[in-house]
Scaffold this active site. Sequence first.
Site, mmCIF file in Angstrom:
data_model
loop_
_atom_site.group_PDB
_atom_site.id
_atom_site.type_symbol
_atom_site.label_atom_id
_atom_site.label_comp_id
_atom_site.label_asym_id
_atom_site.label_seq_id
_atom_site.Cartn_x
_atom_site.Cartn_y
_atom_site.Cartn_z
ATOM 1 N N HIS A 1 0.864 -1.178 0.000
ATOM 2 C CA HIS A 1 0.000 0.000 0.000
ATOM 3 C C HIS A 1 0.900 1.227 0.000
ATOM 4 O O HIS A 1 2.013 1.196 0.509
ATOM 5 C CB HIS A 1 -0.871 -0.027 1.253
ATOM 6 C CG HIS A 1 -1.962 0.991 1.294
ATOM 7 N ND1 HIS A 1 -1.728 2.307 1.607
ATOM 8 C CD2 HIS A 1 -3.299 0.897 1.088
ATOM 9 C CE1 HIS A 1 -2.865 2.974 1.603
ATOM 10 N NE2 HIS A 1 -3.840 2.145 1.285
ATOM 11 N N CYS B 1 -4.723 2.352 -3.937
ATOM 12 C CA CYS B 1 -3.510 2.861 -3.283
ATOM 13 C C CYS B 1 -2.340 1.905 -3.474
ATOM 14 O O CYS B 1 -1.478 1.762 -2.599
ATOM 15 C CB CYS B 1 -3.747 3.112 -1.793
ATOM 16 S SG CYS B 1 -4.879 4.472 -1.461
ATOM 17 N N GLN C 1 -5.174 -5.575 6.887
ATOM 18 C CA GLN C 1 -6.162 -6.456 6.289
ATOM 19 C C GLN C 1 -6.211 -7.819 6.969
ATOM 20 O O GLN C 1 -6.942 -8.699 6.515
ATOM 21 C CB GLN C 1 -5.858 -6.633 4.790
ATOM 22 C CG GLN C 1 -5.829 -5.351 3.986
ATOM 23 C CD GLN C 1 -7.198 -4.719 3.833
ATOM 24 O OE1 GLN C 1 -8.212 -5.397 3.878
ATOM 25 N NE2 GLN C 1 -7.232 -3.413 3.648
ATOM 26 N N LYS D 1 5.087 -3.730 18.752
ATOM 27 C CA LYS D 1 6.511 -4.025 18.787
ATOM 28 C C LYS D 1 7.029 -4.214 20.181
ATOM 29 O O LYS D 1 6.311 -4.032 21.137
ATOM 30 C CB LYS D 1 7.281 -2.942 18.070
ATOM 31 C CG LYS D 1 7.686 -1.793 18.903
ATOM 32 C CD LYS D 1 8.266 -0.771 18.028
ATOM 33 C CE LYS D 1 9.449 -0.131 18.611
ATOM 34 N NZ LYS D 1 10.449 -0.913 19.076
ATOM 35 N N ASP E 1 2.478 -4.760 7.862
ATOM 36 C CA ASP E 1 1.225 -4.041 7.665
ATOM 37 C C ASP E 1 0.099 -5.072 7.810
ATOM 38 O O ASP E 1 -0.166 -5.855 6.904
ATOM 39 C CB ASP E 1 1.224 -3.398 6.274
ATOM 40 C CG ASP E 1 -0.122 -2.790 5.908
ATOM 41 O OD1 ASP E 1 -1.056 -2.868 6.717
ATOM 42 O OD2 ASP E 1 -0.239 -2.243 4.791
#
Length: 447
Positions: free
Chosen positions: A170, A404, A251, A274, A248
């Site tokens: 993305h 995107c 989703q 993290k 990421d």
Amino acid sequence: MLHTARAPPSSQQFLAFTSHSVSRASSHPKRRWVARQASSAPPSLQSQQASGELWRRDFPILDQSVHGHRLVYLDNGATSQKPETVIRALDDYYRSYNSNVHRGVHALSARATAAYESAREKVAAFVGAASSREIVFTRNASEAINLVAQTWGTATLRPGDEILLSVAEHHSNLVPWQMVAQRTGAVLRHVPLTKDTEELDMAAFHDLLSPRTRLVALVHVSNMLGCIAPAAEICEAAHAVGARVLLDCCQSVPNMPVDVGRLGADWIVASAHKMYELLESMPPWMGGGEMIQDVFLDRSTYAAPPSRFEAGTPAIAEAIGLGAACDYLTTLGMHRVDAYERELGAHLHEQLQAVPGVRIYGPGPEEGVGRAALASFNVDGIHPTDISTILDQSGVAVRSGHMCTQPLHRELGISASVRAAPYLYNTKHEVDVFVEALKEAISFFTM
């Protein structure tokens, strides 16, 4: 939101959830979960299809007609709808205890602070974080990735260091690293797709990985291809060469069980997570109120994480709504949500494949590789925007454009695509309605 985990034996994840990510995260400031407490206890012995019908009742916006047709909402890759529980949680905050957090000793402020920090604890529990101190709320996934890029990235990366991305990222996980590379002299590398299944080429990933790699930043589930990356393999290989990992997960977190203690990443962004020690070593990004310990005229000392990264008045209501969303999805059971979405996604793929002239991108469910419940496609000779416009006239909401992911679209030799992305409140019947409307749209343009 950022989540830092103190997890043995190696660095775990940082999780950045957006504060207004309450439905289907996601994707970035877009796909979010907003939940309402389930209107009834989750069904135990009902079919997956019956579950979808039951869950649908929790989302009031779906009970409407568009252009004379019952709404079929399949744009969940961009933004998912909000269950009544989340709507009520937002309404209750504004009606009953609207106040700033952490700053006042009066009753409303105390109640708002308790609800806000309770939301942090709910998110931590939802993703398996060891402590709520591992969770940092940000406005969206883009801000979370930029936070890592502008703090850890600019302070750590040097000329010649390599950042390993993919062609499927993305824009939110491309542009921040491009900016950091320009400032630090770091070099960007990109993992290509496999020719046959159009998923991340893991052989190429291992070839590109080297002692020069300082960061691996990859998508867990592609918002366009739907492919699921082997996160554990990626993290283990990256750490073996001394690299940090950002995933990421926009989703994935709202759609399938995600345990940040098992993924192995240093940060995860779910519209981030993290190791706590790593967050402690990162300088603040934005200055202002709330992120300080002591302020003098010429210098300041900073609060410990997560407060260090939450300057100013936060999105309080949205964080409270996110907590309600976690409650809702936990009540449904993420394993059940995942199983239902896999069944729904397989049905979507099968029905679309049977439509002449349709080209679906990414791996198919039958190929044995993980695939999310979404399908990006094109129809021979018809522009994606025309397809989505005609579908809207039939009450079917889908996305069209480059999602995107312009570099990915160029890699596939296209400028745009159509994406149908169902979620837990969609049904097989709605998929069938969508496919029939698509056939009618194709007939309209080819007659």
